[in-house]
Design a protein around this motif. Sequence first.
Motif, PDB file in Angstrom:
ATOM      1  N   THR A   1     -95.461-105.074 -65.417  1.00  0.00           N
ATOM      2  CA  THR A   1     -95.088-106.211 -64.566  1.00  0.00           C
ATOM      3  C   THR A   1     -96.190-107.262 -64.509  1.00  0.00           C
ATOM      4  O   THR A   1     -96.095-108.218 -63.734  1.00  0.00           O
ATOM      5  N   ILE A   2     -97.234-107.079 -65.280  1.00  0.00           N
ATOM      6  CA  ILE A   2     -98.400-107.962 -65.235  1.00  0.00           C
ATOM      7  C   ILE A   2     -98.598-108.605 -66.593  1.00  0.00           C
ATOM      8  O   ILE A   2     -98.613-107.920 -67.613  1.00  0.00           O
ATOM      9  N   THR A   3     -98.781-109.899 -66.598  1.00  0.00           N
ATOM     10  CA  THR A   3     -98.976-110.623 -67.845  1.00  0.00           C
ATOM     11  C   THR A   3    -100.401-110.442 -68.360  1.00  0.00           C
ATOM     12  O   THR A   3    -101.341-110.563 -67.586  1.00  0.00           O
ATOM     13  N   GLY A   4    -100.541-110.187 -69.645  1.00  0.00           N
ATOM     14  CA  GLY A   4    -101.847-109.963 -70.253  1.00  0.00           C
ATOM     15  C   GLY A   4    -101.988-108.522 -70.703  1.00  0.00           C
ATOM     16  O   GLY A   4    -101.196-107.665 -70.330  1.00  0.00           O
ATOM     17  N   ASP A   5    -103.003-108.260 -71.523  1.00  0.00           N
ATOM     18  CA  ASP A   5    -103.175-106.925 -72.089  1.00  0.00           C
ATOM     19  C   ASP A   5    -103.742-105.928 -71.090  1.00  0.00           C
ATOM     20  O   ASP A   5    -103.481-104.728 -71.179  1.00  0.00           O
ATOM     21  N   ILE A   6    -104.561-106.436 -70.181  1.00  0.00           N
ATOM     22  CA  ILE A   6    -105.263-105.570 -69.235  1.00  0.00           C
ATOM     23  C   ILE A   6    -104.492-105.503 -67.927  1.00  0.00           C
ATOM     24  O   ILE A   6    -103.971-106.512 -67.458  1.00  0.00           O
ATOM     25  N   ALA A   7    -104.404-104.301 -67.361  1.00  0.00           N
ATOM     26  CA  ALA A   7    -103.792-104.149 -66.041  1.00  0.00           C
ATOM     27  C   ALA A   7    -104.780-104.639 -64.996  1.00  0.00           C
ATOM     28  O   ALA A   7    -105.630-103.878 -64.544  1.00  0.00           O
ATOM     29  N   GLU A   8    -104.700-105.902 -64.645  1.00  0.00           N
ATOM     30  CA  GLU A   8    -105.593-106.422 -63.609  1.00  0.00           C
ATOM     31  C   GLU A   8    -104.981-106.105 -62.254  1.00  0.00           C
ATOM     32  O   GLU A   8    -103.950-106.679 -61.885  1.00  0.00           O
ATOM     33  N   ILE A   9    -105.579-105.170 -61.584  1.00  0.00           N
ATOM     34  CA  ILE A   9    -104.992-104.638 -60.338  1.00  0.00           C
ATOM     35  C   ILE A   9    -106.085-104.402 -59.302  1.00  0.00           C
ATOM     36  O   ILE A   9    -107.271-104.488 -59.607  1.00  0.00           O
ATOM     37  N   THR A  10    -105.667-104.104 -58.075  1.00  0.00           N
ATOM     38  CA  THR A  10    -106.610-103.571 -57.095  1.00  0.00           C
ATOM     39  C   THR A  10    -106.215-102.127 -56.832  1.00  0.00           C
ATOM     40  O   THR A  10    -105.033-101.777 -56.885  1.00  0.00           O
ATOM     41  N   LYS A  11    -107.199-101.315 -56.520  1.00  0.00           N
ATOM     42  CA  LYS A  11    -106.873 -99.917 -56.231  1.00  0.00           C
ATOM     43  C   LYS A  11    -105.913 -99.838 -55.039  1.00  0.00           C
ATOM     44  O   LYS A  11    -105.010 -98.982 -55.018  1.00  0.00           O
ATOM     45  N   ASP A  12    -106.090-100.718 -54.082  1.00  0.00           N
ATOM     46  CA  ASP A  12    -105.195-100.725 -52.924  1.00  0.00           C
ATOM     47  C   ASP A  12    -103.734-100.823 -53.334  1.00  0.00           C
ATOM     48  O   ASP A  12    -102.866-100.152 -52.787  1.00  0.00           O
ATOM     49  N   GLU A  13    -103.436-101.705 -54.288  1.00  0.00           N
ATOM     50  CA  GLU A  13    -102.025-101.865 -54.609  1.00  0.00           C
ATOM     51  C   GLU A  13    -101.487-100.678 -55.402  1.00  0.00           C
ATOM     52  O   GLU A  13    -100.305-100.353 -55.300  1.00  0.00           O
ATOM     53  N   ILE A  14    -102.350-100.026 -56.182  1.00  0.00           N
ATOM     54  CA  ILE A  14    -101.909 -98.825 -56.891  1.00  0.00           C
ATOM     55  C   ILE A  14    -101.586 -97.729 -55.864  1.00  0.00           C
ATOM     56  O   ILE A  14    -100.542 -97.065 -55.950  1.00  0.00           O
ATOM     57  N   ASP A  15    -102.460 -97.595 -54.884  1.00  0.00           N
ATOM     58  CA  ASP A  15    -102.198 -96.593 -53.841  1.00  0.00           C
ATOM     59  C   ASP A  15    -100.899 -96.907 -53.100  1.00  0.00           C
ATOM     60  O   ASP A  15    -100.102 -96.023 -52.809  1.00  0.00           O
ATOM     61  N   ALA A  16    -100.684 -98.168 -52.817  1.00  0.00           N
ATOM     62  CA  ALA A  16     -99.456 -98.553 -52.108  1.00  0.00           C
ATOM     63  C   ALA A  16     -98.232 -98.311 -52.988  1.00  0.00           C
ATOM     64  O   ALA A  16     -97.176 -97.878 -52.493  1.00  0.00           O
ATOM     65  N   LEU A  17     -98.362 -98.543 -54.265  1.00  0.00           N
ATOM     66  CA  LEU A  17     -97.236 -98.342 -55.175  1.00  0.00           C
ATOM     67  C   LEU A  17     -96.873 -96.856 -55.247  1.00  0.00           C
ATOM     68  O   LEU A  17     -95.697 -96.485 -55.168  1.00  0.00           O
ATOM     69  N   ILE A  18     -97.893 -96.022 -55.376  1.00  0.00           N
ATOM     70  CA  ILE A  18     -97.653 -94.574 -55.415  1.00  0.00           C
ATOM     71  C   ILE A  18     -96.965 -94.142 -54.120  1.00  0.00           C
ATOM     72  O   ILE A  18     -95.963 -93.422 -54.128  1.00  0.00           O
ATOM     73  N   SER A  19     -97.505 -94.625 -53.031  1.00  0.00           N
ATOM     74  CA  SER A  19     -96.965 -94.203 -51.740  1.00  0.00           C
ATOM     75  C   SER A  19     -95.529 -94.684 -51.574  1.00  0.00           C
ATOM     76  O   SER A  19     -94.664 -93.942 -51.100  1.00  0.00           O
ATOM     77  N   SER A  20     -95.213 -95.888 -51.977  1.00  0.00           N
ATOM     78  CA  SER A  20     -93.828 -96.330 -51.778  1.00  0.00           C
ATOM     79  C   SER A  20     -92.891 -95.704 -52.800  1.00  0.00           C
ATOM     80  O   SER A  20     -91.710 -95.501 -52.519  1.00  0.00           O
TER      81      SER A  20
ATOM     82  N   THR B   1     -98.934-120.407 -54.791  1.00  0.00           N
ATOM     83  CA  THR B   1     -98.436-119.349 -55.669  1.00  0.00           C
ATOM     84  C   THR B   1     -99.105-119.453 -57.036  1.00  0.00           C
ATOM     85  O   THR B   1     -99.103-120.528 -57.637  1.00  0.00           O
ATOM     86  N   PRO B   2     -99.703-118.340 -57.509  1.00  0.00           N
ATOM     87  CA  PRO B   2    -100.364-118.371 -58.830  1.00  0.00           C
ATOM     88  C   PRO B   2     -99.402-118.830 -59.919  1.00  0.00           C
ATOM     89  O   PRO B   2     -98.218-118.473 -59.907  1.00  0.00           O
ATOM     90  N   GLN B   3     -99.921-119.612 -60.853  1.00  0.00           N
ATOM     91  CA  GLN B   3     -99.094-120.239 -61.888  1.00  0.00           C
ATOM     92  C   GLN B   3     -99.068-119.445 -63.181  1.00  0.00           C
ATOM     93  O   GLN B   3     -99.959-118.649 -63.453  1.00  0.00           O
ATOM     94  N   ASN B   4     -98.058-119.774 -63.996  1.00  0.00           N
ATOM     95  CA  ASN B   4     -98.023-119.341 -65.394  1.00  0.00           C
ATOM     96  C   ASN B   4     -98.200-117.844 -65.567  1.00  0.00           C
ATOM     97  O   ASN B   4     -98.912-117.388 -66.454  1.00  0.00           O
ATOM     98  N   GLY B   5     -97.572-117.074 -64.716  1.00  0.00           N
ATOM     99  CA  GLY B   5     -97.617-115.639 -64.905  1.00  0.00           C
ATOM    100  C   GLY B   5     -98.928-114.992 -64.521  1.00  0.00           C
ATOM    101  O   GLY B   5     -99.163-113.831 -64.839  1.00  0.00           O
ATOM    102  N   THR B   6     -99.799-115.731 -63.866  1.00  0.00           N
ATOM    103  CA  THR B   6    -101.043-115.114 -63.408  1.00  0.00           C
ATOM    104  C   THR B   6    -100.838-114.432 -62.054  1.00  0.00           C
ATOM    105  O   THR B   6     -99.789-114.577 -61.416  1.00  0.00           O
ATOM    106  N   ARG B   7    -101.834-113.690 -61.663  1.00  0.00           N
ATOM    107  CA  ARG B   7    -101.844-113.034 -60.355  1.00  0.00           C
ATOM    108  C   ARG B   7    -102.971-113.632 -59.519  1.00  0.00           C
ATOM    109  O   ARG B   7    -103.836-114.326 -60.045  1.00  0.00           O
TER     110      ARG B   7
END
Lengths: 335, 335, 335, 335, 335, 335
Positions: C305-324, B15-21
Motif C-alpha cells: 500500500t506504499i509507493t516506492g521500493d522501501i516500506a517507509e513505516i513507523t513501528k507504531d503503525e505496524i503495531d496498530a495494523l497487527i492489532s486491528s 495531504t501528502p502529494q503524488n503517492g507519498t506519505r
Amino acid sequence: MYSLLTYGEILLRYTPQNGTRFLNTTGFDCYVGGAELNVAAGVSQLGLKTGIITKIPTNAIGMMARHKVLSCKVSDEYIYPDYNADARIGSYFYEKGSSPRKPEVVYDRNNSSFLKLQSQELPEEIYNNTKCFHTSGINPALGRNTSEQTMLMLKTFKEHGALVSFDVNFRGNLWTGEAAKEYIEKILPYVDIFFCTEDTAKLTFLKTGKLETIMKEFAEEYGISYICTSRRIVHSTINHSFTSLLYNAGTDTYYEEKPYENINVTDRIGSGDAYVAGTLYGILNNLDMQQVVSYGNAMGVIKNTITGDIAEITKDEIDALISSHHSGNNAEMKR
Amino acid sequence: MYSLLTYGEILLRYTPQNGTRFLNTTGFDCYVGGAELNVAAGVSQLGLKTGIITKIPTNAIGMMARHKVLSCKVSDEYIYPDYNADARIGSYFYEKGSSPRKPEVVYDRNNSSFLKLQSQELPEEIYNNTKCFHTSGINPALGRNTSEQTMLMLKTFKEHGALVSFDVNFRGNLWTGEAAKEYIEKILPYVDIFFCTEDTAKLTFLKTGKLETIMKEFAEEYGISYICTSRRIVHSTINHSFTSLLYNAGTDTYYEEKPYENINVTDRIGSGDAYVAGTLYGILNNLDMQQVVSYGNAMGVIKNTITGDIAEITKDEIDALISSHHSGNNAEMKR
Amino acid sequence: MYSLLTYGEILLRYTPQNGTRFLNTTGFDCYVGGAELNVAAGVSQLGLKTGIITKIPTNAIGMMARHKVLSCKVSDEYIYPDYNADARIGSYFYEKGSSPRKPEVVYDRNNSSFLKLQSQELPEEIYNNTKCFHTSGINPALGRNTSEQTMLMLKTFKEHGALVSFDVNFRGNLWTGEAAKEYIEKILPYVDIFFCTEDTAKLTFLKTGKLETIMKEFAEEYGISYICTSRRIVHSTINHSFTSLLYNAGTDTYYEEKPYENINVTDRIGSGDAYVAGTLYGILNNLDMQQVVSYGNAMGVIKNTITGDIAEITKDEIDALISSHHSGNNAEMKR
Amino acid sequence: MYSLLTYGEILLRYTPQNGTRFLNTTGFDCYVGGAELNVAAGVSQLGLKTGIITKIPTNAIGMMARHKVLSCKVSDEYIYPDYNADARIGSYFYEKGSSPRKPEVVYDRNNSSFLKLQSQELPEEIYNNTKCFHTSGINPALGRNTSEQTMLMLKTFKEHGALVSFDVNFRGNLWTGEAAKEYIEKILPYVDIFFCTEDTAKLTFLKTGKLETIMKEFAEEYGISYICTSRRIVHSTINHSFTSLLYNAGTDTYYEEKPYENINVTDRIGSGDAYVAGTLYGILNNLDMQQVVSYGNAMGVIKNTITGDIAEITKDEIDALISSHHSGNNAEMKR
Amino acid sequence: MYSLLTYGEILLRYTPQNGTRFLNTTGFDCYVGGAELNVAAGVSQLGLKTGIITKIPTNAIGMMARHKVLSCKVSDEYIYPDYNADARIGSYFYEKGSSPRKPEVVYDRNNSSFLKLQSQELPEEIYNNTKCFHTSGINPALGRNTSEQTMLMLKTFKEHGALVSFDVNFRGNLWTGEAAKEYIEKILPYVDIFFCTEDTAKLTFLKTGKLETIMKEFAEEYGISYICTSRRIVHSTINHSFTSLLYNAGTDTYYEEKPYENINVTDRIGSGDAYVAGTLYGILNNLDMQQVVSYGNAMGVIKNTITGDIAEITKDEIDALISSHHSGNNAEMKR
Amino acid sequence: MYSLLTYGEILLRYTPQNGTRFLNTTGFDCYVGGAELNVAAGVSQLGLKTGIITKIPTNAIGMMARHKVLSCKVSDEYIYPDYNADARIGSYFYEKGSSPRKPEVVYDRNNSSFLKLQSQELPEEIYNNTKCFHTSGINPALGRNTSEQTMLMLKTFKEHGALVSFDVNFRGNLWTGEAAKEYIEKILPYVDIFFCTEDTAKLTFLKTGKLETIMKEFAEEYGISYICTSRRIVHSTINHSFTSLLYNAGTDTYYEEKPYENINVTDRIGSGDAYVAGTLYGILNNLDMQQVVSYGNAMGVIKNTITGDIAEITKDEIDALISSHHSGNNAEMKR
C-alpha cells in the motif's frame, strides 16, 4: 565524538507551488529547515560529524523531519521526542518574491515542541562530546525557556572546553533590538566565534564607525576569537552579490576575498546559515583563515542557488566553486 | 436574509502529494474545510444563501481561506478578522489510507484564531437574519470559550425564531464520550434538527435497542423535530456503502431509501457534512421528506468521490444522481 | 554493533509519471531500492541497527542514493565508493499494471559499480560486528564476481557466529532455474533462516508434495533453523491477499495467521522484502514465533500500500495494523 | 450599490506547463481572465464592491469560471447564464516567451456565449446601481452585437449619472486601427476616464506631438475628465520598467512618479488591466491624484510578478509596495 | 530521397524536477536527444526530409525514444532494433545550473545498443538516398567500433556524391584533445561542411591567429567548402550572447550578422546542434549565404530558450525571429 | 500504399488534473484523439501503414496535434492545413467519474477546421492508395458538409475497390436516433465491415430479437461482409467486463471468446475505437477470424487501462495479453 553540536528549532516551511501565491494556492512544497539545523547539515555534508539538540513530536510529521535530518548526515541522537497530544513542530509559510514584490514570511511557530526542551533532558556526557557548540539569537527570541536554556548550554559547553559559536540572526518579528542587545551582551563573554552583520552591529548593538573597527571592538570587549560578517547586496530578488569579512583576533588580521557577483538567486533562505556552516567547517578543520573565508563564502553563495532551507551540496562542488571563483574560469559546464 | 448560518472553525488540511506519505513527502495538497463550513458550502451550492460565523487571521494565509469560502458562494460577512501577531488558522494533516492501512489524521489546531471569537463581536441583527442556525459538537470539544459560545448562540438563535440544527460529530481525539454526553444533553432542548450516528447514540449517549426506537426517544425526550442518521458501511478504504434514516417527529414517520452500493471512495473527509448539507437543503427548501432523504444521501455519497473537504458540486448533477439512483440507469456517461 | 548487515545492490527505479506509460512518458518518479536494502531499511525502521554492504558511484547520483539510505536509518558505513569514470548505479524501469495489463520491468543494471565490490575491501572486524547477515539469490544471478562474493561472505559471517539469512528471490530474467538450484543448494548448509516461496520450491528446487512437508525437508536436509514462506494471491493488479507460513525446525512447529484479504495494492514492489524485514525483526528481537509471523505479514502487507521500493513505516503503525488485523476492528480512522 | 460595474468577456487561458511549448505540451495551466474582469477583480480586492456584466455557459466549465470570479470578490449578480447546447466560453492559448523568443497568443474566442448578451437582458435598476461603469475596446472589436451593446450601455450608464471609464485596449488581431478610431471617436463624448497608451494615440488615433499635448487634446476635444497613460519599457521578456502619466483636465494638471525599474516579470498578461484597476480604485475612493497614480502604478507593476490574468493581491501589500517604492527601502523581506 | 541523414546516438536525458538537485530529487523530466538527432530534427522541422542512422533497444523504453523521433518528423527508417537482452539506450543526467553554480552532466552511456551498430547492417541504397550526410566527433570518441563506422560512412557517402558535414563537438570527458586532433585530421579531406568553435580550433587543433585566418587555413588544407563557427558568450547561466561566422571557401567570403544579445537561457543543451541544423537547412535549401547565417543563428539562439534537447520549433517562428532581429522590432507579442 | 485511411476529426481533450473537477480545477491534462484517429493509430502501432484524412489549423496548437499523430506512426500526408484566422481544432472536456458519479463530457467542437474539409481537396490518387477506408457516424452527425463528404468518400473509395469500414459510434448529444438511422441506412450498401453495438442496433435501428439474428439481418439486407459488436458490462467506473461477437457473412459463422473480466479501468475513452483497430488489423492482415476477434478484444480491453484517447501500445504486449488471456496465466509480472 562530534565536531559540532547545534541547539535550535527544526521548522517546516511551506511554499506555494507552481507559480501560485498564498492567496490562491492549492498546494505547498514542504522543506525542513531551521537556522541551527541548516548549520549542522552544512558542516556534515562538508565531512564533519554533527548533531542537533532539539525536540520534535513523535507523530509521523515529526518523523518526516527526522528522516530529512538523517538524510543530511546530521545525527538524531539528541533529537528528543515529544509524546504529548499537543506536540507540534514549528512551521512557517514562505512566498517567493519577484522584484519589486518582496518575499513574504508568515510564522506559525508558537507552542512548538522545541519550546519545551529542558537542558536537564540532556545527558551529562553531551558536554564532553563535541568540539564546538553553535546556536543563534533566534532561540532567546522565542521565549523565556529557550532564552534560559540557551544561556545554560552556552555556559556549560564553554566550561567543558567546547568552542562556542553564536550567530545573532536578528529577527525583528520575534523580539526587539533592545531585548536582543541586552541578552546577547550577557552571553558574548562565553562566545568564541561570533557571526554578526554590519547592519545588526549598527542598528541593534548601536556600534558606529567602520566595520573593521566594530569587529575589533567586539573581539576586544568580549574576548571573542573570530568575528565573521557576511556582506550581501540585494540587486533584485534574483540577483545578489555576496562576500564576507573575517577578523581573527588572535593575530589581529582581517580576511576577505573578492565578492561573488551576479548570483542567480533561486532561494535565499538559509544562505546565512550556509555561510556559518562553511566558516565553522574551515575553523573546525583547522584550515588557514583565507580558506575559512573561501568555504564560508562558497557555501553562502551556493545556497542562494539551491531550493530548500538546507544547502544540500557535495564537498566536491564546493571545492570546484572556490577554485573557479579564484581562477575566473567561466566554462559553462564539464561534459 | 440567510437560509443558513453556521458557526465553526475553518481548517486547512494538508495531504501528502503524488503517492507519498507523511514520512517521506516533500509537498502537500492544501484544502480548506471544517465541518460547519462544509455544511454551509454544500447548502450554498445547492442554491440557498448561507454564511459562516468564524474568525481567521488577516494574513495572506487567512485570505486564501476566505477566497475559497467565497468561491463556494458562502458569504464572508461574519468571518471576523484576527489582527493579532499570533493569529493562526487551525490545520490538520491527513494521509490517505489504502486497505488495510487506514487513513491517518494529525491535528494541529490548537491556539487558533477561531478559539478567540466572542459572540459579543456578532451584531444584534444576525439573530434575525437567518432561517436556520447550524453547528456541531466539534466546537464544545475544542475548549471552554467555544463551548460557551456554542451554547450562547444556540439559545439566542432559538429565541429569535431560527431553526436550530446540531450535528454531534463526535471526535474521540478532542474530548471524551462522557463530556460530550453531558454537554450535548444540555443543548438538545434547543435543537430542532439533530444529526447523530447509531454508533454515537449507543457509545456516547448510552442508548440501547433498535435505531428507530433510539431516534424516537431523542425526539420525545428533547422535543426535537427531525432526527437524521447516516449509515455507512466501510468495505475497504475505496469501497463504501451509504444510506440514512430520517425520523420526522411531527408525523411520527421514518424515511429511508435503498443504499448506494459500491461507492468508489476517493476522499471520505466531509461526506458526513455533505449529508447534513443535503438534508438541511431539503428541509429549508420545504421539500417532502422523501426528497430530503434523497438530497442528504446523494450529497453524502457524491462527496466520497470528490477530492477536498467541501462537496464542490452543481445542483444539476445531484439531481441527475438522485434520478439515476432511483431509475437504476447505469449508462456510463452522457455524450 | 549491528543487528543486521545485508549485502546487495542499490538500484534506482524509474516509474512513468502522471498516468503515462513507457511509450509516451516525459518524466519518471525515481525511487531507491534493491532487495537487500529494502530488508535493511525495514528492520531499521522497526528499531534495530542495520547497515548495507554495497558499492555505488561517488557522483551526485550515487550521493542521492546514499542520502535515501541514511534517511531510512540504514548505516552507510559499508557503502563503498566507486571513483571510476565509468561508475554507474544499477537501475530498472517499472511501469505499473492495470488488470489485465501487467506491470512491466525493464532492467538496466549491467556493469554497475556494485558488481565490482570485492570482499577484500571489507574490514576484518565487519564479521564480528553483526548479529545477522542477510543476502539473496539476486546476487549470484548477476554474475561471476557477485556469485563468489556471496558465497565468501555467507561462509565468513557464519564462521564468525552470525545468523545467516537467505532469500531465494528467484528472477527468471537473470538466471535459469537450474543454475539457481545448483548454486543455492551449495550455500544452504550455511543458512539459518531461509525464505522461499512454494512456487520456487516446486519449480526451481523440484520439490513436490505439501508445503509443510517441503519446508521440513529443507530444514532437515540442510540444518536450517527457520523456513519462511510468504503466500500471496493476486486477484488483480489492485487486489491481493497475503499471509505466510513459518516453520521453526528447533521445535518442529508451524506458525501462521489468517490472511489479510482485499489489500488495496498501490505498489507491489518490495513487499516480499518487507515481509523478510518483519520476520527478521521478530527473530532478532527474540519475539515469540507467532509474533514473528505477525510482523512479517504486517510488513509485507503494508508495503503493498506504499509507493516506492522501501516500506517507509513507523513501528507504531505496524503495531496498530497487527492489532486491528487480530481484533477485526475496521473503524475507518482515528480522529 | 456597486462602486464599479464592468462589461466584458470572461476568458479561459491555457498555458503549457512545466517548461513545455504548444508544440509538445501534454497539459495546460488554466486561468480565468478577461480585460474587464481583471479590472473588476483588482478594484474589488482593493476594497470596493464590483460586479461584471457578461454571459457564460451554465455547464461545469462555466461554473468553474464563476467560482473564480466569486473568489476574487467580484459579484456574479450580472453574469447571465447561457443554457444553449452550443454555449461556450471564449478562450485563448498563451505560451510564455523567453527573449528573444516572444510570447505567443492563439485566440479561440469566436462564437462564445458572451457575444450573445443583449442589453435588454439587463434589469432597469442596474443603471442606477453603480458609481462607475467601465469597459474596453475589445468588445466593439469582437463583432456587431458587442459593438452595439457597448455603445448602448455607455450611453445609458452616462445618462443615469455613472462615471464612464474606457480603456482602448487595442488588439491588432481583432480589428483594424481605422475601425477602432472611427468607433472610439463616437463614444469618447460619453467617456469620463480614458485609458490610452502613447503608441495607440499615435498609431491608431493619428495624434502627433508630445504625450502631454495629446492627452490634453483628447480631454478638450471630448470633454474627458481624466486621461491615463501607462508607460512600459520592455527590456526583455523578464525585465520591464513601468510608470504612467495621468492628466486631470479639471485642474489641468499632470501627475506621475518615478518609474519602477528592473521589474522581474513572470506574467505580463493583465498588467494593463491591473493599472486601470488601481487608477479607478483611487478615483472612486476620492484619493488625491498623486495617490491615484501610485495605486495605478503599483497595481500594474505587481501584476507583472503574479501568475494568472488577475492581480490577486492584498491591499496591505499594495500599500507596502507604494511605500517602499517611495522610500527606496530595499530590505529583502520582513521576518 | 532524404535531404539529410545523420549518424549518431539517441540519448535519454534525466533532469531533476521541481527545483530539486541530483542530491535530493525524487523525479526526473526525461528528454530524448543526441547531437545528431538534434540536427536531423531541426532540419526536419524547418521543412526538409531527414532520417537518423542509429540503433536502439526494442523494449518499450526504446519505443518511447522512437516515438519522439517520429513526432519531430525525423524518419525511423534507419533506426535499427537491438533485440538483445542487454540492449540499452545511452543516457545522461543533467542538472541545471544557477550562477555561479554550473550545470552538471553525469554520463551513463557506456555499453549502449548504438555502440554495436555495424555499417554492414545498412542497405546499399542508403548511400544514394540522401543529399547530405552529417555526423560529429562524439562518435569516434565513444569507442573503436563507432570510430571505424564513422570513418567508413563518411567515405562511402562522399564517394556516392553526398555532401559531408561534420561537427567537432569536442567532449573532454570522452576523449583527449590529441586523440581528437589525430582522428579528425584524417577525416577532414572527406568533409564539405565543417563546424568547429574557435576554442576547439585553438586548444585541440593547435591553430593560432585570428579566427578568419584559421577558418581559411582549414578550408585550404583540407578542401572544405564551408567552415562554420558559432560564437557564444556566457554572461551567466541565464544570460548568453550568440552569433557566428561562416566562411565560404568557394567565393573566399566571410558572413556574419550582429549578435543576439541578452538571450534568456532556459536550456542550453542542444543549441550548438540547432545552429548546425539551421546552417545545413540553409545550405541544403540553396539559400544565399547571408540567409544561411541567419537560419543558423536563429536556430541556435531559440534553442537556448526551449526546454529539451531538440529545438522544437515552427518554421514560421524562426522566420519571425530572424525578421525581428533584423528590424529591431521589440514589440512584446502579437495579439 | 496505405493499409488503412480513416476520415474524421482530430480533437483535443482536456481533463482536470490532480484529482480536481471542472468546478475547481486550475489545470488540464491535454490529449489528442478523435474516433477515426484512434482507429488509425491503433492499426499503425500494430504494424500496418495508416493515415488520416482531416483538416487542422496551421497554428502551433494544430502543430502539437500533428506531432502527436506522427508519434503514433500515423501519416500526416492527408492532414490538410487550415490557414484561416478563425481556424480552430475541435475540443472536448472530460471529467473522470467515480461511481456512482459518472464521467462528464462537455463538447466544444463547433466551427472547427475539420468541418470545412472538402473532398475536392483530396488528390485523385488517394482512392487507389489504400486497402481499406474507415469512418464513423460521428461525421454525419456534425453537420451538413461532413455528412456529404462522408457519403462521397465512402462511395468513391468503394468504387475504387477499397474495403469500406464503418462504425456507428452513436452520440446522442450530436444527432437523434432517427436521423442516424435514416442516414446510415443509405450508406450501408457501401459498407463491408460494420461496427454496431447491440444497444444501438435496437434503440437506433429498431432491430429486435437475438443479437446473432440482428447481425445476420444487417449482413443480408445490405450485403455487409463482417458485422462486429463489442459487448461491455459496466460494473462500476473502475470495473468493466469486455468481449465481442463477430459475424462473418461469407461463411455464415459467429466468432467470440470468453470475456475479459475485472478490467481495472483507468480511462475508458477510445476503447471502442481500439476494438475497431484490433479488428481491422486482423482483417487487413488476413488473420483467421478467431484471431481477428482476439486482436479486437485485446485492443479494446487494454485501452481501458491506458490514459489518453489513443491506445498507445506495442504489438508485443498485445500478443502477450492475448496469450495470457487464453492460457489463464496470471503471473504478476515478468522480471
